[in-house]
Structure formats: structure tokens, C-alpha cells
Design a protein around this motif. Structure first.
Motif, short mmCIF file in Angstrom:
data_model
loop_
_atom_site.label_atom_id
_atom_site.label_comp_id
_atom_site.label_asym_id
_atom_site.label_seq_id
_atom_site.Cartn_x
_atom_site.Cartn_y
_atom_site.Cartn_z
N LYS A 1 -76.44 60.96 33.40
CA LYS A 1 -76.62 62.70 33.08
C LYS A 1 -76.24 63.62 34.36
CE LYS A 1 -80.66 62.18 31.66
NZ LYS A 1 -80.64 60.70 32.38
N LYS B 1 -74.86 67.12 25.22
CA LYS B 1 -76.03 67.47 25.49
C LYS B 1 -77.10 68.56 26.51
CE LYS B 1 -77.79 63.89 21.97
NZ LYS B 1 -79.08 62.85 21.90
N GLN C 1 -73.79 64.73 29.33
CA GLN C 1 -75.32 64.85 29.02
C GLN C 1 -75.28 66.12 30.61
OE1 GLN C 1 -78.72 62.77 26.89
NE2 GLN C 1 -77.81 61.17 28.40
N LEU D 1 -83.49 62.87 28.28
CA LEU D 1 -82.03 62.52 27.91
C LEU D 1 -81.54 61.25 28.63
CD1 LEU D 1 -80.87 65.79 29.23
CD2 LEU D 1 -80.93 65.53 27.27
#
Length: 469
Positions: free
Chosen positions: A36, A109, A79, A32
């Protein structure tokens, strides 16, 4: 436990880091890229901290950390990564977050990392909630976490309840894979011994896994002689007796989690709490961990005098000696002094708590139960303990010990103790009594029960052997 403990310096040490087949979360993070937010389940925080602390996570662009079950504040991150146990309620929590984002038109995401493994039921819940297509899943299959030189833990807090109470066998696979991992690291075990159904199932599944993998560790020289697998329900008594050594009392009082303990202000003599790693590297703890608590204060007092004597040596030193002292010894002495102060503070806190609980009287009652003498007097002590509302956990522990040693309580005593407990601690504990009865920890004798606890245990073992179990 690989090896035979501290006494055997040639014993194989535990694997460094968390041993498993899948990458740690910090290795999954690059999948990722970019900033995040990481959501971590509470009982995974300590294991993760042993492997990747906050600074390492920050290096992998983890912006904010959240505890699962707490609602995130407004987050600008595109994310979300979830490090979780495979639990139904956690899947619903994740689904709620995703659906809330959908409702607000927010696109992100989402990645879920299951530890130690992913279960089909979790995927089903995500599908039912309509978010399965929005997430990607991975596993952090750490099976063994080294806590000390001779202690390796699987860190599966749900195992006991799931297997022994609910009859859920889902963690057997994790145990078998942990055995497979040990086998591959240290070579084949010479012999395996086991007692109990869970031990048997774990052993058989492990052998099946070995056959499938064609024995990865077979070519290695064996470093582990024998392995013993024992079900917890073969010996509840040991776990129910009061702790009398220092490490056990620290666990009772402060709760040791994943090899570390949080000492609060009452121990640190400040307004801050300190997290301390309890292992062989702590020179003070390693010397007193297995000592009876009655001798710990004397040892710490002597240790304090020895430290002071080492500090006092600097008074007669010349400049060169002082330089060597500062560069080679002073740092170690300060660290030892800090640890000594913490353990003295911990001892004082333990003493205060145990004095309130009439610790000596409790030990006396336990001895009577184990020896089968003065049962009526011990029962009266338990009743008084309940009526005084000393501790709900300690009261239950004593009741369970009485039940096991007497092969169940007679109906009159069972009803009396149960009623007093519910009146003292609340009717919400009705479910507790139900669960303890199901698991065999707190039971009521049926009409005609005349076997002693030992006779009952022997009879059960004979029955298991006859059944091939």
C-alpha cells in the motif's frame, strides 16, 4: 505535565508511546493486507516518526510514502492509505485522487485514518464529491505524545487559531479526552484549577466524560496532585517576549517540532542536515536548555576541555585498561562529542542571526514596554525595525507587545505602524492585521480609553467572575 519535573524523581513519568484509545497507523495497516502507499499530512509526520519510523512502516507493507498536497507519480499500488487531519481541503485532495482514478478506470482500495478524530463535516465533503462509498474511515486518536521526561504534548497546531480566532470549539473534545486519559493513567486529580472560557468548557466536558465512563481511574492511588488549565489569551505577553534561554533560542532559530530539530549544513559543517532529538537523554542539551544564552558558550567550552581530558587518559593505559576504555567509555564519549559539536554550531548560528537583528537593543525595547517607560523611544525602535526589514515576524511581535502593554495603540501610532509595515512587507499582510485585531493582539484605542493594560485585565477578570465564567 504529569509530576513536578526533573527535580522530583518520584514523579510519574509520561506514558510510553502515544497515548490514546485508537490503534496507531501501523496497527491499522494490517486491515489493508498487501502493499500500500501511505499519504501523510505534513504536521503528522513528526508525531508518527516518534512512534513508527519508516522501517516499521515497511514491515507493514507500506511501499511508498507521500506527503499530502503533493501529487503522486504513477503508482502501481492497488491500495492507498491516508493519515490526515480532519480538514476540508484535505478531503477535497483525497476526493480528487479518487475521482482521477475513476476517470482513468483504475480500481483501488482507499482508507482514511483521521487524527485525532473524525468530524462529520469531513464525511459530508466526501459525500458531496461522490467518493464517500469508495473509502473506509478510521481514527488514530492519540491524545498525548510524550516529548520528554516531564513534557507531554497534544500536538494540535490548529487549536489556537481555530478556537481563539475562529471561535471553533471542535478541539475542546480532544482536550477533555486527554484529561480523561491522564486521569485513567495516573488516578484522580486532587484538585483542578482553571482560568478562561476554554479551560472551563474543557473541564466541564471532561467531568461529563468521567461520569459516563464511571471513573476508570478512581480506584488508583492519585499520582498527580493538582492540574491547572489556562487559556493562552490570559497571558499573551510571555509568548511575545524574546527568548533568552538556549532552548527557546533554538526554537526561534531552527523551530523545534515534536521535540526534535533539523540542524542544517551551517550547524553540521557538512553538506547534510541532521535531525536531533532534544530531550533529557541528550546529556549536553539537558545541561544548557534552561541556561541564559550568555552563559552557554562558557559551559560548552568547559565541556569541550573535559571531554578532551577524558580522551587524553588513554595515553597512559595498558592493554587491559585500553580494552575497558574502548568497550565501556569510548562510544559514549564519541556520542557526547558529536552532540557537543552540534550545539556549538547551533550557538554560532544563533549568534549570527541575533547580531543581525540587534538582539540587545530589542531586549532593551521590550523591557521598556513591560515597565511602561520610554514608550516613544520603543515605538521609534519598532519603526526602524520595520523600515530596515529585519524580520516580518519580529516586527509584528514587537507591535503586538506594544499594543498589549499599552492597552491598544493610539489611532495615530496604529495607522503609522500599519502603513510602514505594509509598505515594507507587502499589502498581503492586511489580512494579518485584521486577524490580529480580532484576536486582541494588535488593537487600536477607542476614544475615551484611559485604562492601563493592567487595569483593563483586572476589570475583565472581575467581569468574568461576576458572569460566573
Amino acid at each position: 505535565r504529569p509530576g513536578t519535573g526533573r527535580e522530583d524523581s518520584s514523579a510519574p513519568g509520561p506514558p510510553s508511546g502515544a497515548a490514546g484509545r485508537s490503534p496507531a497507523p501501523c496497527a491499522v495497516c494490517p486491515q489493508l493486507p498487501g502493499k500500500k502507499d501511505l499519504f501523510i499530512e505534513a504536521d503528522l509526520m513528526s508525531p508518527l516518526d516518534r512512534i513508527a519510523n519508516v522501517s516499521i512502516l515497511k514491515q507493514h507493507e507500506v511501499d511508498k510514502l507521500y506527503k499530502v498536497e503533493s501529487r503522486p507519480s504513477l503508482s502501481a499500488s492497488d491500495q492507498f492509505c491516508f493519515l490526515v487531519r480532519p480538514r476540508i481541503r484535505t478531503m477535497r485532495y483525497i476526493a480528487d485522487i479518487i475521482n482521477a482514478d475513476k476517470m482513468s478506470g483504475r480500481s483501488r482500495k482507499y482508507k482514511i485514518i483521521f487524527s485525532p478524530q473524525k468530524f462529520y463535516a469531513c464525511e459530508m465533503v466526501l459525500e458531496e464529491e461522490g467518493v464517500f462509498g469508495d473509502v473506509t474511515c478510521d481514527e488514530w486518536s492519540f491524545y498525548l505524545l510524550p516529548l520528554d521526561e516531564d513534557i507531554i504534548s497534544m500536538e494540535l497546531p490548529e487549536f489556537f487559531r481555530d478556537y481563539f480566532l475562529e471561535g471553533d470549539h471542535r478541539w475542546i473534545n480532544s482536550v477533555a479526552r486527554a484529561l480523561q486519559l491522564l486521569n485513567s493513567l495516573y488516578g484522580p486529580f486532587s484538585k483542578a484549577y482553571g482560568i478562561g472560557r476554554c479551560a472551563k468548557m474543557s473541564y466541564e466536558l471532561w467531568r461529563d466524560l468521567e461520569e459516563e465512563s464511571e471513573g476508570e481511574g478512581q480506584g488508583r492511588k492519585p499520582e498527580i496532585g493538582n492540574i491547572f488549565l489556562m487559556d493562552r489569551d490570559t497571558d499573551y505577553v510571555t509568548a511575545l517576549c524574546s527568548q533568552v534561554v538556549y532552548e527557546g533560542l533554538v526554537d526561534d532559530t531552527f523551530r523545534i517540532k515534536c521535540g526534535s530539530v533539523d540542524f542544517g549544513p551551517d550547524v553540521t559543517s557538512s553538506d547534510k542536515s541532521i535531525k536531533v532529538l532534544l530531550n533529557a537523554q541528550d546529556k549536553v542539551f539537558s545541561q544548557i536548555r534552561n541556561e541564559h544564552f550568555s552563559s552557554v558558550f562558557g559551559f560548552l567550552s568547559q565541556k569541550s576541555r573535559n571531554l578532551q581530558a577524558q580522551y587524553d587518559r588513554r595515553r597512559g593505559m595498558d592493554i587491559k585498561q585500553m580494552k575497558n576504555f574502548v568497550s565501556q567509555e569510548l562510544k559514549g564519549l564519541k556520542q557526547e562529542h558529536r552532540l557537543l559539536s552540534l550545539h556549538i554550531g547551533a550557538c554560532e548560528s544563533i549568534m549570527k542571526k541575533k547580531t543581525k537583528q540587534d538582539f540587545q537593543e530589542m531586549i532593551k525595547a521590550e523591557h521598556s514596554l513591560l515597565e511602561g517607560f520610554d514608550i516613544r523611544e520603543s515605538t521609534s525602535f519598532i519603526e526602524e525595525h520595520i523600515d530596515r526589514q529585519v524580520s516580518p515576524i519580529e516586527s509584528l511581535r514587537l507591535m503586538c507587545l506594544l499594543s498589549i502593554t499599552e492597552n491598544g495603540l493610539n489611532p495615530k501610532d496604529y495607522r503609522s505602524l500599519k502603513t510602514q509595515y505594509l509598505q515594507s512587507y507587502g499589502p498581503e499582510h492586511l489580512l494579518t492585521f485584521h486577524n490580529l485585531k480580532r484576536i486582541g493582539l494588535l488593537t487600536e484605542q477607542s476614544a475615551g480609553d484611559t485604562l492601563t493594560a493592567m487595569e483593563s485585565k483586572v476589570s475583565r477578570l472581575v467581569t468574568d467572575r461576576a458572569a460566573g465564567e
